[in-house]
Motif scaffolding. Structure first.
Motif, PDB file in Angstrom:
ATOM      1  N   ASP A 112      21.306   4.917 -55.735  1.00 42.75           N
ATOM      2  CA  ASP A 112      22.227   5.442 -54.715  1.00 42.75           C
ATOM      3  C   ASP A 112      22.119   4.649 -53.418  1.00 42.75           C
ATOM      4  N   ARG A 113      20.903   4.234 -53.067  1.00 42.91           N
ATOM      5  CA  ARG A 113      20.713   3.450 -51.838  1.00 42.91           C
ATOM      6  C   ARG A 113      21.236   2.029 -52.018  1.00 42.91           C
ATOM      7  N   PRO A 172      25.645   2.279 -51.858  1.00 41.37           N
ATOM      8  CA  PRO A 172      26.130   3.388 -51.029  1.00 41.37           C
ATOM      9  C   PRO A 172      27.631   3.590 -51.189  1.00 41.37           C
ATOM     10  N   GLY A 205      16.538   4.616 -56.739  1.00 43.20           N
ATOM     11  CA  GLY A 205      17.030   3.800 -55.638  1.00 43.20           C
ATOM     12  C   GLY A 205      18.444   3.284 -55.839  1.00 43.20           C
ATOM     13  N   MET A 261      17.728  10.194 -58.380  1.00 43.47           N
ATOM     14  CA  MET A 261      17.844   9.584 -57.060  1.00 43.47           C
ATOM     15  C   MET A 261      16.651   8.694 -56.757  1.00 43.47           C
ATOM     16  N   SER A 304      16.833  15.034 -57.753  1.00 37.63           N
ATOM     17  CA  SER A 304      15.753  14.723 -56.817  1.00 37.63           C
ATOM     18  C   SER A 304      14.486  15.532 -57.097  1.00 37.63           C
TER      19      SER A 304
END
Length: 310
Positions: A115-116, A119, A113, A110, A62
């Motif tokens: 990981d989003r 999920p 996107g 991260m 991040s």
């Protein structure tokens, strides 16, 4: 825009120069040779290299640098089907490209996107074992979640279940030599090891194509150079493509769109036959080609009309 270009250039330079920085420090600063020798030995023996999970550090994934790198291209994530987070998957990632930005920028950060979009799924990019033991560069790969591409490491990862998955760039170093703008040649015809591992673990195979990966750099091509590169790749298991960007190492600004296709589901079989592996392999290639045909007009209108499987 300038900040994004500088970030992308810095990212490329760091990927290439981190191992050389250690060598220079070792030669230029005698007082640091003993500490560096200890660190190099630790890197070589680091248990995280082969433990199946790496040493994933969220603060590295991040870092603010990723925001600029992801915005430079930019990066987009497309899913054909929502994935079940209770399962472990093998993602077959194509193409390799020159520096395999997909494994780093798309999967490793991260900011992309991913990981989003998935999920509960922890996707570990698989890297050459020896790359993970390199000082500094290996630590960086482990920090973004990479694991060794060895069978033992992949099996350990999949055995953890609960969404722990592996991203394997199927074509590997050999495929990097086919990289150039507009070229869509994949080294896949005789690559069946990832299919065997998927069947043995009962892990669905997810065809993944990253549009734009082959357009980030241009490759210098010459018959004599290609013979040398092919010989080196056969002897040392990695390739050394000669490439250039916009201004030296500045990558061309091309969108990176990672499309994750519908999974190829398999039945778990600890001892799959060749016929079973071959059947799933053919289904995987067919699924990947259909994915390319569906999304190419949108995300890659200038690329080859069809994938060339070699």
């Amino acid at each position: 825009m300038v900040a994004r270009t500088l970030a992308a250039s810095l990212f490329t330079a760091l990927v290439l120069l981190l191992p050389l920085l250690i060598l220079y420090t070792f030669l230029a600063l005698p007082l640091l040779r003993i500490p560096l020798a200890i660190y190099i030995a630790f890197c070589y023996l680091d248990p995280a290299v082969d433990n199946g999970t790496g040493r994933r550090l969220q603060w590295v994934r991040s870092l603010p640098l990723w925001q600029y790198v992801n915005a430079y291209f930019p990066v987009r994530i497309v899913l054909e089907e929502k994935l079940d987070a209770s399962k472990s998957y093998i993602f077959g990632v194509s193409p390799h490209g020159i520096l395999c930005f997909s494994g780093q920028v798309v999967i490793g950060s991260m900011e992309s996107g991913l990981d989003r979009a998935m999920p509960g799924i922890t996707l570990h990019p698989a890297a050459l074992h020896h790359a993970l033991t390199l000082p500094l560069f290996g630590a960086y790969l482990l920090a973004i979640g990479s694991i060794s591409s060895s069978r033992r490491s992949i099996r350990r990862c999949l055995a953890r279940g609960k969404g722990h998955s592996v991203g394997i760039v199927i074509g590997g170093a050999k495929e990097s030599l086919h990289t150039n703008r507009g070229s869509r040649r994949l080294v896949l015809k005789n690559r069946r090891g990832f299919v065997r591992e998927a069947i043995m673990a009962g892990a669905p195979l997810v065809p993944t194509f990253v549009f734009g990966e082959n357009d980030i750099f241009r490759q210098v091509e010459h018959p004599w150079l290609r013979r040398l590169q092919t010989w080196m790749q056969s002897k040392m298991m990695f390739a050394l493509p000669v490439f250039y960007g916009r201004f030296g190492l500045v990558p061309w600004q091309t969108p990176l769109t990672a499309v994750f296709g519908r999974p190829v589901y398999v039945e778990k079989n600890p001892e799959p036959s060749y016929d079973e592996i071959d059947r799933v392999h053919r289904e995987y290639i067919d699924r990947l080609q259909r994915l390319y045909a569906r999304f190419k007009p949108v995300y890659d209108p200038e690329g080859d009309d069809t994938l060339v499987i070699v």
